[in-house]
Design a protein around this motif. Structure first.
Motif, PDB file in Angstrom:
ATOM      1  N   ARG A  85     -45.222 -22.727 -11.197  1.00  0.00           N
ATOM      2  CA  ARG A  85     -43.823 -22.363 -10.972  1.00  0.00           C
ATOM      3  C   ARG A  85     -43.122 -23.292  -9.994  1.00  0.00           C
ATOM      4  NH1 ARG A  85     -42.776 -15.874 -11.308  1.00  0.00           N
ATOM      5  NH2 ARG A  85     -43.755 -15.552 -13.343  1.00  0.00           N
ATOM      6  N   ALA A  86     -43.884 -23.979  -9.161  1.00  0.00           N
ATOM      7  CA  ALA A  86     -43.265 -24.979  -8.290  1.00  0.00           C
ATOM      8  C   ALA A  86     -42.680 -26.116  -9.119  1.00  0.00           C
ATOM      9  CB  ALA A  86     -44.293 -25.515  -7.296  1.00  0.00           C
ATOM     10  N   ILE A  87     -43.385 -26.517 -10.187  1.00  0.00           N
ATOM     11  CA  ILE A  87     -42.866 -27.556 -11.079  1.00  0.00           C
ATOM     12  C   ILE A  87     -41.630 -27.064 -11.801  1.00  0.00           C
ATOM     13  CG2 ILE A  87     -43.414 -28.998 -13.087  1.00  0.00           C
ATOM     14  CD1 ILE A  87     -46.354 -28.857 -12.206  1.00  0.00           C
ATOM     15  N   LYS A  88     -41.667 -25.836 -12.272  1.00  0.00           N
ATOM     16  CA  LYS A  88     -40.499 -25.270 -12.952  1.00  0.00           C
ATOM     17  C   LYS A  88     -39.295 -25.188 -12.022  1.00  0.00           C
ATOM     18  CE  LYS A  88     -38.960 -21.141 -15.433  1.00  0.00           C
ATOM     19  NZ  LYS A  88     -39.337 -19.775 -15.916  1.00  0.00           N
ATOM     20  N   ALA A  89     -39.527 -24.927 -10.741  1.00  0.00           N
ATOM     21  CA  ALA A  89     -38.433 -24.730  -9.793  1.00  0.00           C
ATOM     22  C   ALA A  89     -37.821 -26.038  -9.316  1.00  0.00           C
ATOM     23  CB  ALA A  89     -38.923 -23.922  -8.590  1.00  0.00           C
ATOM     24  N   ALA A  90     -38.642 -27.085  -9.104  1.00  0.00           N
ATOM     25  CA  ALA A  90     -38.119 -28.309  -8.484  1.00  0.00           C
ATOM     26  C   ALA A  90     -38.542 -29.586  -9.181  1.00  0.00           C
ATOM     27  CB  ALA A  90     -38.551 -28.364  -7.019  1.00  0.00           C
ATOM     28  N   GLY A  91     -39.371 -29.514 -10.202  1.00  0.00           N
ATOM     29  CA  GLY A  91     -39.793 -30.710 -10.910  1.00  0.00           C
ATOM     30  C   GLY A  91     -41.118 -31.249 -10.401  1.00  0.00           C
ATOM     31  N   PRO A  92     -41.749 -32.154 -11.173  1.00  0.00           N
ATOM     32  CA  PRO A  92     -43.078 -32.656 -10.805  1.00  0.00           C
ATOM     33  C   PRO A  92     -43.095 -33.446  -9.501  1.00  0.00           C
ATOM     34  CG  PRO A  92     -42.592 -33.129 -13.108  1.00  0.00           C
ATOM     35  CD  PRO A  92     -41.329 -32.641 -12.500  1.00  0.00           C
ATOM     36  N   LEU A  93     -42.093 -34.304  -9.265  1.00  0.00           N
ATOM     37  CA  LEU A  93     -42.133 -35.183  -8.098  1.00  0.00           C
ATOM     38  C   LEU A  93     -42.140 -34.387  -6.801  1.00  0.00           C
ATOM     39  CD1 LEU A  93     -42.168 -38.025  -6.971  1.00  0.00           C
ATOM     40  CD2 LEU A  93     -39.661 -38.039  -7.077  1.00  0.00           C
ATOM     41  N   PHE A  94     -41.226 -33.446  -6.678  1.00  0.00           N
ATOM     42  CA  PHE A  94     -41.181 -32.635  -5.456  1.00  0.00           C
ATOM     43  C   PHE A  94     -42.439 -31.782  -5.306  1.00  0.00           C
ATOM     44  CE2 PHE A  94     -36.611 -33.561  -5.777  1.00  0.00           C
ATOM     45  CZ  PHE A  94     -36.339 -33.898  -4.458  1.00  0.00           C
ATOM     46  N   LEU A 139     -40.430 -23.126  -2.541  1.00  0.00           N
ATOM     47  CA  LEU A 139     -41.084 -22.994  -1.234  1.00  0.00           C
ATOM     48  C   LEU A 139     -41.982 -21.761  -1.176  1.00  0.00           C
ATOM     49  CD1 LEU A 139     -38.150 -24.092   1.087  1.00  0.00           C
ATOM     50  CD2 LEU A 139     -40.246 -25.363   0.574  1.00  0.00           C
ATOM     51  N   ASN A 140     -41.548 -20.678  -1.795  1.00  0.00           N
ATOM     52  CA  ASN A 140     -42.391 -19.486  -1.817  1.00  0.00           C
ATOM     53  C   ASN A 140     -43.694 -19.754  -2.579  1.00  0.00           C
ATOM     54  OD1 ASN A 140     -41.444 -17.259  -0.330  1.00  0.00           O
ATOM     55  ND2 ASN A 140     -39.816 -16.883  -1.806  1.00  0.00           N
ATOM     56  N   THR A 141     -43.599 -20.467  -3.699  1.00  0.00           N
ATOM     57  CA  THR A 141     -44.799 -20.781  -4.473  1.00  0.00           C
ATOM     58  C   THR A 141     -45.712 -21.723  -3.702  1.00  0.00           C
ATOM     59  OG1 THR A 141     -43.547 -20.525  -6.532  1.00  0.00           O
ATOM     60  CG2 THR A 141     -45.649 -21.680  -6.666  1.00  0.00           C
ATOM     61  N   LEU A 142     -45.120 -22.739  -3.069  1.00  0.00           N
ATOM     62  CA  LEU A 142     -45.891 -23.687  -2.269  1.00  0.00           C
ATOM     63  C   LEU A 142     -46.595 -22.980  -1.125  1.00  0.00           C
ATOM     64  CD1 LEU A 142     -46.224 -26.850  -2.333  1.00  0.00           C
ATOM     65  CD2 LEU A 142     -44.517 -26.899  -0.509  1.00  0.00           C
ATOM     66  N   PHE A 143     -45.839 -22.139  -0.447  1.00  0.00           N
ATOM     67  CA  PHE A 143     -46.377 -21.428   0.714  1.00  0.00           C
ATOM     68  C   PHE A 143     -47.463 -20.446   0.295  1.00  0.00           C
ATOM     69  CE2 PHE A 143     -45.661 -18.125   4.150  1.00  0.00           C
ATOM     70  CZ  PHE A 143     -46.300 -18.855   5.125  1.00  0.00           C
ATOM     71  N   TRP A 144     -47.224 -19.728  -0.791  1.00  0.00           N
ATOM     72  CA  TRP A 144     -48.205 -18.739  -1.249  1.00  0.00           C
ATOM     73  C   TRP A 144     -49.521 -19.404  -1.629  1.00  0.00           C
ATOM     74  CZ3 TRP A 144     -50.186 -17.631  -6.317  1.00  0.00           C
ATOM     75  CH2 TRP A 144     -50.913 -16.437  -6.384  1.00  0.00           C
ATOM     76  N   ASN A 145     -49.444 -20.622  -2.163  1.00  0.00           N
ATOM     77  CA  ASN A 145     -50.653 -21.314  -2.582  1.00  0.00           C
ATOM     78  C   ASN A 145     -51.404 -21.962  -1.431  1.00  0.00           C
ATOM     79  OD1 ASN A 145     -51.141 -21.676  -5.742  1.00  0.00           O
ATOM     80  ND2 ASN A 145     -48.943 -21.485  -5.392  1.00  0.00           N
ATOM     81  N   LEU A 146     -50.792 -22.082  -0.255  1.00  0.00           N
ATOM     82  CA  LEU A 146     -51.403 -22.844   0.825  1.00  0.00           C
ATOM     83  C   LEU A 146     -51.378 -22.115   2.164  1.00  0.00           C
ATOM     84  CD1 LEU A 146     -50.022 -26.394  -0.067  1.00  0.00           C
ATOM     85  CD2 LEU A 146     -52.394 -25.635  -0.233  1.00  0.00           C
ATOM     86  N   ASN A 147     -51.385 -20.798   2.176  1.00  0.00           N
ATOM     87  CA  ASN A 147     -51.440 -20.099   3.460  1.00  0.00           C
ATOM     88  C   ASN A 147     -52.768 -19.341   3.593  1.00  0.00           C
ATOM     89  OD1 ASN A 147     -51.004 -17.927   1.762  1.00  0.00           O
ATOM     90  ND2 ASN A 147     -48.937 -17.515   2.488  1.00  0.00           N
ATOM     91  N   TYR A 148     -52.851 -18.508   4.601  1.00  0.00           N
ATOM     92  CA  TYR A 148     -54.040 -17.693   4.889  1.00  0.00           C
ATOM     93  C   TYR A 148     -55.223 -18.524   5.409  1.00  0.00           C
ATOM     94  CZ  TYR A 148     -51.460 -14.012   2.552  1.00  0.00           C
ATOM     95  OH  TYR A 148     -50.498 -13.111   2.212  1.00  0.00           O
ATOM     96  N   TRP A 149     -54.916 -19.617   6.121  1.00  0.00           N
ATOM     97  CA  TRP A 149     -55.989 -20.395   6.733  1.00  0.00           C
ATOM     98  C   TRP A 149     -56.736 -19.596   7.797  1.00  0.00           C
ATOM     99  CZ3 TRP A 149     -57.305 -25.146   4.916  1.00  0.00           C
ATOM    100  CH2 TRP A 149     -56.388 -25.795   4.086  1.00  0.00           C
ATOM    101  N   ASP A 150     -56.088 -18.639   8.404  1.00  0.00           N
ATOM    102  CA  ASP A 150     -56.698 -17.882   9.502  1.00  0.00           C
ATOM    103  C   ASP A 150     -57.424 -16.637   9.036  1.00  0.00           C
ATOM    104  OD1 ASP A 150     -54.418 -16.644   8.641  1.00  0.00           O
ATOM    105  OD2 ASP A 150     -53.683 -16.107  10.623  1.00  0.00           O
ATOM    106  N   SER A 151     -57.375 -16.336   7.748  1.00  0.00           N
ATOM    107  CA  SER A 151     -57.905 -15.057   7.283  1.00  0.00           C
ATOM    108  C   SER A 151     -59.413 -14.925   7.510  1.00  0.00           C
ATOM    109  CB  SER A 151     -57.594 -14.864   5.794  1.00  0.00           C
ATOM    110  OG  SER A 151     -56.204 -14.694   5.590  1.00  0.00           O
ATOM    111  N   ALA A 152     -60.138 -16.023   7.374  1.00  0.00           N
ATOM    112  CA  ALA A 152     -61.585 -15.948   7.565  1.00  0.00           C
ATOM    113  C   ALA A 152     -61.962 -15.623   9.000  1.00  0.00           C
ATOM    114  CB  ALA A 152     -62.239 -17.265   7.145  1.00  0.00           C
ATOM    115  N   SER A 153     -61.024 -15.764   9.948  1.00  0.00           N
ATOM    116  CA  SER A 153     -61.332 -15.454  11.347  1.00  0.00           C
ATOM    117  C   SER A 153     -61.661 -13.985  11.547  1.00  0.00           C
ATOM    118  CB  SER A 153     -60.149 -15.835  12.246  1.00  0.00           C
ATOM    119  OG  SER A 153     -59.033 -14.992  12.008  1.00  0.00           O
ATOM    120  N   THR A 154     -61.202 -13.119  10.657  1.00  0.00           N
ATOM    121  CA  THR A 154     -61.495 -11.695  10.812  1.00  0.00           C
ATOM    122  C   THR A 154     -62.973 -11.399  10.601  1.00  0.00           C
ATOM    123  OG1 THR A 154     -61.058 -11.192   8.482  1.00  0.00           O
ATOM    124  CG2 THR A 154     -59.181 -11.089   9.998  1.00  0.00           C
TER     125      THR A 154
END
Length: 536
Positions: A115-124, A274-289
């Motif tokens: 959906r990131a490609i659909k929203a802004a295109g391949p380059l972005f 941005l929501n798709t990008l963020f959703w795919n690349l967050n939760y780096w801290d989750s394993a700390s639990t």
């Protein structure tokens, strides 16, 4: 400074010498024997009696560490109960399982990135997945590495906020992150249903049964133990990544770079992008639990996070470059599941079906990893006394927090049928609020508690750390600002619920209506004394 050095194992200074890791077992034994063989004093001496009472628990804890056991005492009401947890060396998470648990906490492969490609295109999209893992993932992973090593108990970021700002902050951060986690988990059964769209029609009873059945079945797997989940994540990771490695290799002769410049028809949807990008690349801290379940977290966490950053960036960027550069599909065709179609164009139907199957396996891995994270967060909050002691109960056979797993599964099932975009946006908003508080706790602890032992320490001064956190924080503020009322409403309700829940837990503890960890009774007093000490 070489970025690779940020994740190197720190040197730990112990008793006038520098070494790596813990002292040898033989030295521990000699230390213990020297204490036990020391001259005994008159037990009527109040001072020496207090010293003996202090030394004895330390010796017991040291012996438990060598034996692979830990003991937790929980007092509730007028009674107390002591629980012994056996964590043999084989039951602790090691480097490779932790790497793949982080991988599935954060990414799980490029599924869902269409959906990131659909929203802004391949380059972005390619630029986003090139820059974002490092601009966002590296700062958050460095914060996680330092604090998980300094405060390595279950609960992770809840412990950090509680230590920095007190129980209310810990409870509120726990609420934001927990509901973000379970809302995020709820998206995976829906994502699988999208990838199986030819066999399961969206909106039909069959799709509803698929979502509900997958949620229940995968929750049962989580009861078998974190070590099983960790090594299962390793196996799922290799199997689900394999078709993308093949697709990338097969696409190389077919790639035409000009295809990356294809533009969307009409205006770009930056919010969705941005929501798709963020959703795919967050939760780096989750394993700390789950830090309390990791073998030598002060050493394992920094290494695992460093490997995971590179693995995750490559797992998105390379397949997307291959698929967009080797096919002529317009950006509008890139909906959830189109990566499998692109693989079919590049390599044939067999590769398409493999990626379809990989989507299911990846979703299983993400579900299991994040459900474990949410469950151990509840366990950590119960250990802190922020939740009733029942959430810290472990299964006798597997040692898993079965009450916390059951509660998390029920909440996940309840929100499984929201629209996919609403799930993503709500999870992102709650996660953003929690991470802003997490960064604040990190900087506060560095500034106000420099004496806190940090086996791993980000090698930057405080001003540089503030600048490091400022970049992802600006993005988090933006994510919060662009959210619509359909996100503000549930997020506001959940925040109010978190504040109300903290107040309700305080009342229940004071009235002894529910059983709590005995450490909770003094938690706020300790924090108040700590703050007062810093004001003097």
């Amino acid at each position: 400074m070489d970025p690779a050095n940020l994740y190197q194992e720190p040197e730990i200074e112990e008793r006038g010498r520098t070494t790596r890791g813990r002292p040898p077992t033989g030295e521990k034994i000699r230390m213990r024997q020297s204490i036990l063989n020391a001259p005994k004093f008159d037990t009527s001496s109040k001072t020496m009696n207090q010293d003996n009472q202090t030394i004895e628990p330390l010796l017991q804890r040291q012996q438990q560490e060598e034996d692979g056991t830990t003991t937790t005492t929980v007092q509730a009401g007028d009674g107390a109960a002591t629980r012994h947890h056996h964590h043999g060396g084989s039951g602790k998470l090691t480097l490779l399982p932790l790497v793949f648990l982080i991988y599935f906490e954060v990414a799980g492969g490029p599924y869902g990135a269409e959906r990131a490609i659909k929203a802004a295109g391949p380059l972005f999209t390619l630029l986003g997945f090139l820059v974002f893992p490092f601009a966002w993932g590296v700062p958050e992973s460095l914060v996680t590495a330092e604090l998980a090593a300094a405060l390595p108990g279950n609960g992770g970021f809840v412990l950090w906020a509680d230590r920095a700002f007190g129980p209310l902050a810990g409870s509120l951060l726990g609420t934001w992150k927990y509901f973000s986690c379970v809302v995020n988990i709820a998206a995976y059964p829906a994502l699988v249903a999208d990838y199986l769209g030819q066999a399961v029609v969206p909106g039909s009873r069959a799709r509803t049964a698929t979502v509900a059945g997958m949620t229940v079945a995968l929750s049962l797997v989580n009861f078998t133990g974190l070590n099983v989940v960790g090594w299962g994540a390793v196996a799922l990771g290799f199997v689900s990544l394999a078709p993308f490695v093949l697709m990338t290799a097969m696409a190389v002769p077919k790639v035409r770079p000009w295809r990356w410049a294809a533009s969307v028809s009409g205006r770009k949807d930056w919010r969705l992008f941005l929501n798709t990008l963020f959703w795919n690349l967050n939760y780096w801290d989750s394993a700390s639990t789950m830090a309390g379940e990791v073998e030598r977290p002060e050493r394992t966490f920094p290494r695992a996070l460093g490997v995971a950053v590179v693995l995750i960036a490559a797992s998105y960027l390379l397949p997307l470059m291959a698929a967009t550069g080797a096919t002529d599909a317009p950006p509008e065709a890139w909906v959830n599941g189109y990566l499998a179609d692109a693989a079919g164009i590049i390599g044939g139907s067999w590769l398409k079906y493999w990626i379809d199957a990989g989507a299911v396996l990846s979703s299983i891995g993400m579900f299991e990893a994040q459900l474990s994270s949410g469950a151990f967060q509840l366990l950590g909050m119960a250990d802190l006394g922020l939740l009733p002691a029942v959430f810290s109960r472990r299964a006798a056979r597997f040692g898993t927090p079965w009450v916390a797993i059951a509660a998390s599964s029920a909440v996940t099932l309840a929100v499984s049928f929201l629209a996919f975009d609403d799930v993503v946006a709500t999870a992102n908003f709650l996660y953003s609020l929690g991470t802003l508080l997490e960064f604040a706790a990190f900087l506060w602890l560095r500034a106000r508690m420099p004496e806190l032992k940090r086996p791993y320490r980000v090698p930057l001064p405080l001003p540089a750390l503030a600048a490091m956190c400022a970049v992802p924080s600006a993005f988090l503020v933006y994510v919060c600002a662009v959210a619509g009322w359909r996100v503000f409403a549930p997020a506001g309700a959940l925040t109010a619920l978190g504040v109300g829940l903290h107040g309700a837990m305080r009342v229940c503890r004071s009235k002894k209506w529910l059983r709590f960890n005995n450490a909770a009774a003094a938690a706020e007093d300790r924090h108040g004394a700590h703050v007062a000490g810093h004001r003097v």
